[in-house]
Design a protein around this motif. Structure first.
Motif, PDB file in Angstrom:
ATOM      1  N   LEU A   1       1.259   6.008   9.672  1.00 35.86           N
ATOM      2  CA  LEU A   1       0.453   7.230   9.591  1.00 35.86           C
ATOM      3  C   LEU A   1       0.827   8.212  10.695  1.00 35.86           C
ATOM      4  O   LEU A   1       0.962   9.414  10.458  1.00 35.86           O
TER       5      LEU A   1
ATOM      6  N   ASP B   1       5.580   3.925   1.097  1.00 33.68           N
ATOM      7  CA  ASP B   1       5.234   2.737   0.306  1.00 33.68           C
ATOM      8  C   ASP B   1       5.643   1.535   1.149  1.00 33.68           C
ATOM      9  O   ASP B   1       6.817   1.338   1.423  1.00 33.68           O
TER      10      ASP B   1
ATOM     11  N   VAL C   1       3.715   9.675   7.812  1.00 30.55           N
ATOM     12  CA  VAL C   1       2.826  10.492   6.991  1.00 30.55           C
ATOM     13  C   VAL C   1       2.529  11.821   7.688  1.00 30.55           C
ATOM     14  O   VAL C   1       2.437  12.872   7.051  1.00 30.55           O
TER      15      VAL C   1
ATOM     16  N   THR D   1      -0.428   7.526  -5.543  1.00 33.50           N
ATOM     17  CA  THR D   1      -0.922   6.260  -4.985  1.00 33.50           C
ATOM     18  C   THR D   1      -0.546   5.091  -5.895  1.00 33.50           C
ATOM     19  O   THR D   1      -0.522   3.947  -5.448  1.00 33.50           O
TER      20      THR D   1
ATOM     21  N   GLU E   1       0.844  -1.195   0.000  1.00 32.00           N
ATOM     22  CA  GLU E   1       0.000   0.000   0.000  1.00 32.00           C
ATOM     23  C   GLU E   1       0.879   1.245   0.000  1.00 32.00           C
ATOM     24  O   GLU E   1       1.985   1.237   0.545  1.00 32.00           O
ATOM     25  N   THR E   2       0.399   2.326  -0.619  1.00 32.85           N
ATOM     26  CA  THR E   2       1.079   3.613  -0.530  1.00 32.85           C
ATOM     27  C   THR E   2       0.223   4.551   0.308  1.00 32.85           C
ATOM     28  O   THR E   2      -1.009   4.591   0.158  1.00 32.85           O
ATOM     29  N   LEU E   3       0.876   5.305   1.199  1.00 35.29           N
ATOM     30  CA  LEU E   3       0.196   6.263   2.072  1.00 35.29           C
ATOM     31  C   LEU E   3       0.753   7.650   1.770  1.00 35.29           C
ATOM     32  O   LEU E   3       1.968   7.835   1.749  1.00 35.29           O
TER      33      LEU E   3
ATOM     34  N   ARG F   1       0.229   0.004   9.757  1.00 38.44           N
ATOM     35  CA  ARG F   1      -0.380   1.169   9.105  1.00 38.44           C
ATOM     36  C   ARG F   1      -0.533   2.327  10.095  1.00 38.44           C
ATOM     37  O   ARG F   1      -0.248   3.486   9.778  1.00 38.44           O
TER      38      ARG F   1
ATOM     39  N   CYS G   1      10.516   5.292   1.702  1.00 39.64           N
ATOM     40  CA  CYS G   1      10.094   6.691   1.753  1.00 39.64           C
ATOM     41  C   CYS G   1      11.071   7.531   0.936  1.00 39.64           C
ATOM     42  O   CYS G   1      12.280   7.443   1.160  1.00 39.64           O
TER      43      CYS G   1
END
Length: 491
Positions: free
Chosen positions: A110, A121, A114, A64, A52-54, A106, A143
């Motif tokens: 975040l 990623d 993030v 994304t 997943e991409t954040l 995740r 990153c």
């Protein structure tokens, strides 16, 4: 059993790495690199649970898409030795379900990445036991090092901080240019930030253990910082563990077996503390005699100084154990004086530098030959297709055939261009390249085998050198205080 593993490196072109290829491997996907004009296909790679991409709110939404994101990173970095991305390898916990582990990863990314404006990623891996792996869930994170500005464009990694004089004016160098320092625009690469992330991950996992009513806990600190009197084992990773499970001995496996054996010996050594203390008293008595200090004398004094501040037999035992090991090592090397130690260190360091330079040159040539052999494979596999294309006379048929074999033809022409200079009388020196690679690999292994004990010896000698420096520095300080008091009395 709960464990802590949190490792970070950089993906950089100077090491022959590609951000697109790295992302493809971690996600188990096929991605095309516009920078290199090549595809990286890892769709057959097993053990990838999810990826997943954040993105932070100001990042372009098209990022994304993994291929779009990392091609944008590659395009933004023009230098041949550019640093492209941070790469994290973080262990998950077997005590949590895979869904819990993914949610935990995740949340961590975040809250800590993030939220700082970083693009993330990540991919969760769990090796398949049936393929020789073991239960070793973990996740990889990539990153970009370059930050994204509020307008969605890539920002600078560093900014200029000009040096000012006492009047607040910019300082000029001899060439008439302003003197400045390059300062990172983010704190992402600082040791303090990494320590914060390691602590945050440990806290998050420990909170989950507590929530589930489990007694397990992980700690991001080293054994030494935790006050645990034992040597840490090294992280083996899935490949090493798979080989060990099949009965194949590895360097890391042998090292961990050695460390466990050493820890057992250290526990046994505690039983001998009384005898070691009596021995230390004899050493102290010998030091009181007027004689030039030897390495053994200085080490014994260092041990004695440390034991003065020790508050437990455990700490004293550790000091004595280190002293005994250092003394035995110096005897094995026939080193007795400070000059002996410094001369030996200088000679060993010169030898290491020479061997490393030779090993680096051989490794670089091995990569070059590997690339040539890879191009040979592309050339051989694609030549029949290219020849057939040349034989097709009608343009419509040619275009149809070319479209059907586009990937094969592109790799063939790429290989043809790279091999063009190496053809001699219409032939390539393939056998010579393979022989050269085998010879270089053997020579490289021999160099590494020669370097390994040298590294170990130099590390031990520098530790001893530092301990001796501490003793000499303290002696000089005490002598200075004595001289000052004597001078005050005389005046």
């Amino acid at each position: 059993m709960a464990l802590f593993h949190f490792h970070v490196t950089q993906i950089k072109r100077s090491a022959g790495q590609s951000a697109v290829a790295s992302a493809a491997y971690r996600a188990g996907e096929k991605l095309h690199s516009e920078y290199y004009g090549e595809d990286s296909d890892y769709t057959k790679k097993g053990g990838v649970i999810c990826s997943e991409t954040l993105l932070p709110s100001h990042a372009p939404p098209e990022y994304t898409d993994r291929e779009t994101l990392w091609n944008a990173v590659e395009k933004a970095e023009r230098g041949k030795k550019a640093q492209l991305a941070y790469s994290f390898d973080i262990a998950l916990q077997n005590e949590f379900s895979m869904q819990e582990n993914i949610a935990l990863a995740r949340q961590f990314l975040l809250d800590n990445f993030v939220s700082r404006g970083m693009v993330v990623d990540f991919a969760v891996h769990s090796p398949d036991k049936e393929d020789g792996g073991i239960s070793n869930p973990h996740f990889h994170v990539m990153c970009p090092i370059r930050p994204i500005e509020p307008d969605g464009r890539w920002g600078n990694k560093q900014r200029r901080e000009y040096v000012l004089d006492e009047h607040g004016e910019r300082v000029l160098d001899k060439a008439g240019n302003y003197v400045f320092n390059a300062v990172p625009t983010t704190d992402w690469g600082s040791p303090e930030t990494l320590e914060h992330w390691r602590q945050a991950w440990a806290d998050l996992c420990n909170a989950k253990f507590a929530e589930k009513g489990l007694d397990y806990r992980i700690d991001n600190r080293s054994y030494e910082r935790q006050g645990i009197d034992q040597l840490p084992t090294v992280h083996e990773g899935p490949s090493v563990r798979a080989m060990e499970a099949k009965g194949i001995r590895t360097d890391k496996g042998d090292l961990n077996r050695f460390i466990r054996k050493t820890n057992a010996l250290l526990r046994e050594a505690k039983e001998k503390i009384n005898a070691l203390i009596r021995w230390l008293k004899d050493v102290k008595a010998e030091l009181e005699k007027p004689q030039p200090p030897t390495l053994n004398d200085l080490l014994a004094l260092h041990c004695a100084n440390r034991n003065k501040g020790a508050h437990s037999n455990k700490a004293k035992n550790a000091n004595l154990q280190r002293y005994a090991e250092a003394f035995s090592f110096l005897q094995s090397k026939d080193l007795h004086t400070v000059d002996d130690l410094e001369n030996t260190l200088h000679a060993m360091q010169n030898k290491i530098d020479t061997l490393k330079k030779s090993a680096s040159a051989k490794q670089a040539r091995i990569k070059e030959v590997d690339e040539l052999l890879r191009m040979v494979d592309y050339y051989k596999s694609g030549k029949p297709t290219a020849d057939k294309l040349k034989s097709i006379r009608f343009e419509k048929s040619r275009q149809k055939y070319k479209a059907e074999h586009d990937n094969e033809l592109r790799t063939f022409y790429m290989a043809e261009r790279k091999l063009k200079l190496h053809f001699k009388d219409g032939k390539l020196p393939i056998t010579a390249w393979r022989d050269e690679k085998s010879r270089l690999e053997m020579e490289y292994r021999d160099l590494q085998q020669e370097l390994t004990p040298l590294y170990a010896d130099v590390k031990k000698l520098w530790a001893i050198h530092y301990n001796i420096y501490e003793v000499q520095h303290e002696q000089e300080r005490q002598n200075s205080v004595t001289r000052q008091k004597k001078s005050e009395i005389e005046h």
